[in-house]
Scaffold this active site. Structure first.
Site: not given
Ligand code: SF4
Length: 342
Positions: A54, A137, A155
C-alpha cells in the site's frame, strides 16, 4: 427526439433507484473473485506485505511497484528486519521509486510496531492510526485487506468509481463506509472497488460493457461519465532544463554528492548545473561531451536533463566517488543518466 429514442434514453438506461448498497457490494465482490490480478501480497494477505504494498502503490503505478516489492521483501523479509534497518538502507532499497519520505516513514512505523505492539501489526483502524506514517487510507487498507475489518478506503480509483456509480460530487468516504458495511467480505469488496477503477472504470473510455455494476450506474444512465468525478484544479507546473555531469575516475567510480536540503532529502545526486540542491561552491568542469537528454518529472517540476560526460581538474568539496550506485540512496534520474553512457 422521437418516442423510441426518448424511451431508450430515459427509461431503459436510467436506473429507477439509486444503486442498492448490498447488491452493489455483492456484485463487486463477485467480480473481484473472478477477475482479480494475481499479486504477491494477495497470496497470504500477510499484514506486513499488505502494508508495504500500500505504501509503495501511493503515487506509483502497479507495474513499477512489482519488481521493487519483490526486491524490498528479499532485503527486509519481515517487520523486525525493516525496524532494525537504518534510514539509508531502506532508502537505498527504495531508490528509483521516488517519494522517499514514504520509505523512511515505513521504517519508523515498523520500529513503532516493534516497540508499542510487540512486533504484531494491529488490526483496527484506531490502533493503526497511532503508528507514524499510517493515515486514514493506509489504516483502512491494512484493516480491511489484511484483517477483514469493515473499514472504508478511498483512493483515486475508488473515488472515480463511486462518483460515477452514484453520481456523487461530494466526499466519497461516507459512501465507501456504508458500502463496506454492506459487504460480505471487506477484503474482497475494497480490493474489488480499487481493481474496478484500475481495470474497468478508467479515467478515459471506461469499459462499461464489462462492468459488473453497469445496470445500476447513474453516470452511465444519464450520460455523465465524462463529467464525473468533477475535475480537480490543475497544479501549476514548472519547466526546467538542467545540465547533468557524469564524472568517473580511473576506477570507473562516479562522482556524487549527498543533498542536505529538504528536496530529495539525504539522497546522492550527480553534479548538475542547478546548484540549488547543494551549498557551497558551484561545480566546475574542465571538459565535457554531450551524451544526450531525457525528460523527468518530479511532482510539479518537468525537467529536461542535458547529460554530459565530464572531467574535472579538482574534486569539488563535499563530493564522493561512488563505486556502486546500488549501495547508496539515489533518485531515479541517476540511473536514467547512466544509461546514456552505453
Ligand atoms: Fe464506471 Fe461505466 Fe461501470 Fe459506471 S458502468 S461504474 S462508468 S465502468
Amino acid at each position: 427526439m422521437n418516442l423510441i429514442t426518448h424511451f431508450v434514453k430515459n427509461t431503459i438506461r436510467r436506473p429507477l433507484h439509486p444503486p442498492d448498497l448490498r447488491r452493489t457490494a455483492r456484485l463487486i465482490e463477485r467480480w473481484f473473485s473472478r477477475h482479480q490480478r494475481p499479486l504477491p501480497w494477495r497470496v497470504a494477505y500477510d499484514p506486513y506485505h499488505v502494508w508495504v504494498s500500500e505504501v509503495m502503490l501511493q503515487q506509483t503505478r502497479m507495474e513499477v511497484v512489482l519488481p521493487y516489492f519483490a526486491r524490498f521483501l528479499e532485503r527486509f523479509p519481515n517487520l523486525g528486519s525493516l525496524a532494525a534497518a537504518t534510514d539509508d538502507e531502506v532508502t537505498t532499497a527504495w531508490s528509483g521509486l521516488g517519494y522517499y519520505r514514504r520509505a523512511k516513514m515505513l521504517r519508523a512505523g515498523a520500529a513503532s510496531v516493534m516497540e508499542t505492539f510487540d512486533g504484531t501489526i494491529p488490526s483496527t483502524v484506531d490502533e493503526l492510526l497511532t503508528i507514524p506514517g499510517i493515515g486514514r487510507y493506509t489504516a483502512g487498507a491494512i484493516a480491511s485487506v489484511a484483517f477483514e475489518q469493515r473499514a472504508p478506503i478511498v483512493d483515486g480509483n475508488v473515488a472515480r468509481v463511486l462518483a460515477r456509480l452514484f453520481a456523487l460530487e461530494s466526499d466519497a468516504w461516507p459512501l465507501a463506509e456504508e458500502l463496506v458495511r454492506a459487504s460480505k467480505s471487506p477484503r474482497a469488496f475494497n480490493q474489488g472497488l480499487m481493481e474496478l477503477g484500475a481495470l474497468v472504470c478508467k479515467p478515459r473510455n471506461p469499459a462499461c460493457l464489462v462492468c459488473p455494476v453497469h445496470d445500476a450506474c447513474v453516470a452511465r444512465a444519464t450520460g455523465r461519465i465524462d463529467e464525473l468525478p468533477p475535475p480537480k484544479p490543475k497544479k501549476a507546473t514548472r519547466e526546467l532544463r538542467i545540465p547533468l555531469y557524469l564524472v568517473r575516475d580511473r576506477r570507473g567510480r562516479v562522482l556524487m554528492r549527498r543533498a542536505s536540503g529538504t528536496l530529495m532529502d539525504s539522497m546522492y545526486h550527480l553534479p548538475h548545473g542547478d546548484t540549488s540542491l547543494f551549498e557551497g561552491e558551484p561545480f566546475a568542469t574542465t571538459t565535457r561531451q554531450l551524451l544526450g537528454t531525457f525528460r523527468h518529472t518530479v511532482t510539479t517540476r518537468r525537467i529536461e536533463f542535458v547529460v554530459y560526460a565530464a572531467t574535472i581538474s579538482r574534486r569539488a568539496r563535499g563530493y564522493e566517488w561512488i563505486a556502486d550506485i546500488d549501495e547508496v540512496p539515489h533518485p531515479s534520474y541517476v540511473r536514467k543518466a547512466l544509461k546514456l553512457e552505453r
